[in-house]
Write a protein that holds these residues in place. Structure first.
Motif, PDB file in Angstrom:
ATOM      1  N   UNK A  42       0.839  -1.198   0.000  1.00 43.31           N
ATOM      2  CA  UNK A  42       0.000   0.000   0.000  1.00 43.31           C
ATOM      3  C   UNK A  42       0.869   1.241   0.000  1.00 43.31           C
ATOM      4  N   UNK A  43       0.258   2.363  -0.331  1.00 40.54           N
ATOM      5  CA  UNK A  43       0.927   3.658  -0.248  1.00 40.54           C
ATOM      6  C   UNK A  43      -0.113   4.706   0.115  1.00 40.54           C
ATOM      7  N   UNK A  44       0.361   5.812   0.623  1.00 41.47           N
ATOM      8  CA  UNK A  44      -0.539   6.886   1.020  1.00 41.47           C
ATOM      9  C   UNK A  44       0.185   8.207   0.841  1.00 41.47           C
ATOM     10  N   UNK A  45      -0.546   9.205   0.386  1.00 39.71           N
ATOM     11  CA  UNK A  45       0.011  10.547   0.271  1.00 39.71           C
ATOM     12  C   UNK A  45      -0.477  11.399   1.434  1.00 39.71           C
ATOM     13  N   UNK A  46       0.413  12.234   1.957  1.00 39.69           N
ATOM     14  CA  UNK A  46       0.140  12.957   3.183  1.00 39.69           C
ATOM     15  C   UNK A  46      -0.526  14.302   2.992  1.00 39.69           C
ATOM     16  N   UNK A  47      -0.434  15.109   4.029  1.00 43.85           N
ATOM     17  CA  UNK A  47      -1.065  16.423   4.059  1.00 43.85           C
ATOM     18  C   UNK A  47      -0.016  17.464   4.443  1.00 43.85           C
TER      19      UNK A  47
END
Length: 426
Positions: A237-242
């Motif tokens: 999985x991957x996730x982009x932040x804020x």
């Protein structure tokens, strides 16, 4: 850079401590698990011959994993919450090269998930955590993988670090973590010369996978000289932040970058002190040795440092874990600790376990005396990098005549450590 007693070498472990990366093994994945071909390698799509380079060619993308200029590096756009997660697995075969049947068991394999996540950004640093868990997200029991690490990563670079991918390159499309990627595969087969098979798959444009240069899958399979085993990382999985500010983590358990440590050596009567400086820039872990350091001078110059892509360092860490006994200290089964002591390193008292191992016989009798931290994650080692934390604190060889006192020959010992990235990453 790890030591397992008893050893045949007569040189102290810390005299030649290095971060041995890239020589590990692996080709099994866990959740998801691909069906391997009959030879035990990862499934390899038919290469696109129009985009292939000749076998054994060296392909050198830039540090950001693309052909764009350094100023366009995705590291300069790092945000809190940026995250990648990989399933990992590694195993070693039984003596004689026979693979252990069934799932990994004690001493034969290790598997789980590893995540890298940006938890704070304060220019010029992005602060990452590195966390290992089992498939259910629970901590692993293995001492090498049971605790998370802190990794300060410089978003700018002091020089252009390059990742060299050896072997045949081909292009393909693949699906990973719910997304279709244009990808490049690098296959380097050294099995004809008793070497490993290395298989790496990278997204052509790293995008949200910039933390690991766009890695989708990486495996190495050992071969030759009785070696049997493999190791793999597979994107889950991957996730982009804020744009959240985040909170700077405490450098209690650093992976290594941002710290230094000193080793005091005495080789054949010649004393010296060596400082190991550890850093990280744009997805590369840096390591540089200095001679004759004084005080707590920061490690500001990493020119000509050894550079390792972070994904290769993760593979090596997993390989080291599966290659060592799963108890601590990592000594041969049945060896009895000779005593417990408190070692003092730079005015820090460290509870330690001391082992003595006979070497040689008759007039050439020698004994190796080595000490390990009683608790590698204990408060006494606050701020110490992995390299010495999971090695010997001290290691010495003595001549041991049948009569008379022991005579020291060679020795090495941890002499001090500290952080050079501190006070808000300055």
């Amino acid at each position: 850079m790890r030591s397992t007693l008893p050893r045949s070498s007569s040189r102290p472990f810390l005299l030649c401590a290095v971060l041995a990366l890239g020589a590990a093994s692996g080709c099994e994945s866990v959740k998801p698990r691909a069906t391997p071909p009959a030879d035990g390698t990862s499934a390899i799509p038919q290469p696109d011959t129009t985009a292939s380079t000749p076998p054994d060619a060296s392909v050198t993308p830039d540090a950001g994993g693309t052909t764009s200029s350094a100023t366009a590096s995705p590291w300069q756009r790092a945000r809190v919450g940026d995250r990648v997660e990989y399933a990992f697995s590694a195993h070693r075969g039984r003596p004689g090269g026979q693979r252990v049947a069934g799932p990994p068991g004690p001493g034969t394999g290790v598997a789980g998930h590893v995540a890298l996540e940006v938890v704070a950004v304060q220019a010029p640093w992005a602060w990452l955590t590195v966390t290992f868990t089992d498939d259910q997200g629970k901590p692993l029991a293995h001492p090498r993988l049971s605790q998370g690490r802190v990794l300060p990563m410089r978003m700018e670079e002091t020089q252009a670090w390059k990742a060299e991918h050896r072997g045949q390159r081909s292009t393909e499309q693949t699906t990973a973590a719910g997304r279709t990627w244009d990808a490049q595969r690098y296959l380097h087969d050294s099995r004809p010369s008793d070497g490993p098979l290395q298989n790496r798959l990278y997204a052509s444009e790293p995008g949200p996978l910039y933390l690991t240069h766009g890695l989708l899958d990486a495996s190495t399979t050992l071969s030759g000289f009785g070696a049997s085993g493999s190791q793999q990382l597979t994107l889950v999985s991957f996730r982009q932040g804020t744009d959240a500010a985040g909170t700077l983590p405490v450098m209690e358990r650093p992976w290594g970058p941002g710290t230094w440590y000193d080793v005091r050596q005495d080789i054949s009567g010649t004393p010296s002190v060596r400082r190991v400086c550890l850093g990280a820039e744009r997805g590369f872990l840096l390591r540089k040795d200095l001679t004759g350091p004084t005080g707590d001078a920061p490690c500001a110059d990493f020119q000509e440092a050894d550079a390792t892509p972070v994904e290769e360092a993760l593979l090596a860490l997993v390989s080291e874990a599966v290659s060592l006994p799963q108890q601590w200290p990592p000594v041969t089964a049945g060896t009895v600790p000779s005593r417990r002591e408190t070692l003092t390193v730079a005015q820090r008292p460290i509870p330690a376990i001391v082992f003595e191992t006979p070497l040689g016989e008759g007039a050439e009798r020698r004994v190796q005396v080595a000490s390990y931290a009683a608790d590698p994650w204990g408060a006494a080692l606050h701020g110490l990098a992995d390299e010495p934390r999971f090695g010997t604190l001290s290691d010495a060889i003595f001549r041991a005549p049948l009569k008379g006192k022991r005579v020291a020959e060679d020795s090495g010992a941890l002499a001090g450590w500290g952080a050079w990235v501190k006070d808000g990453g300055k």
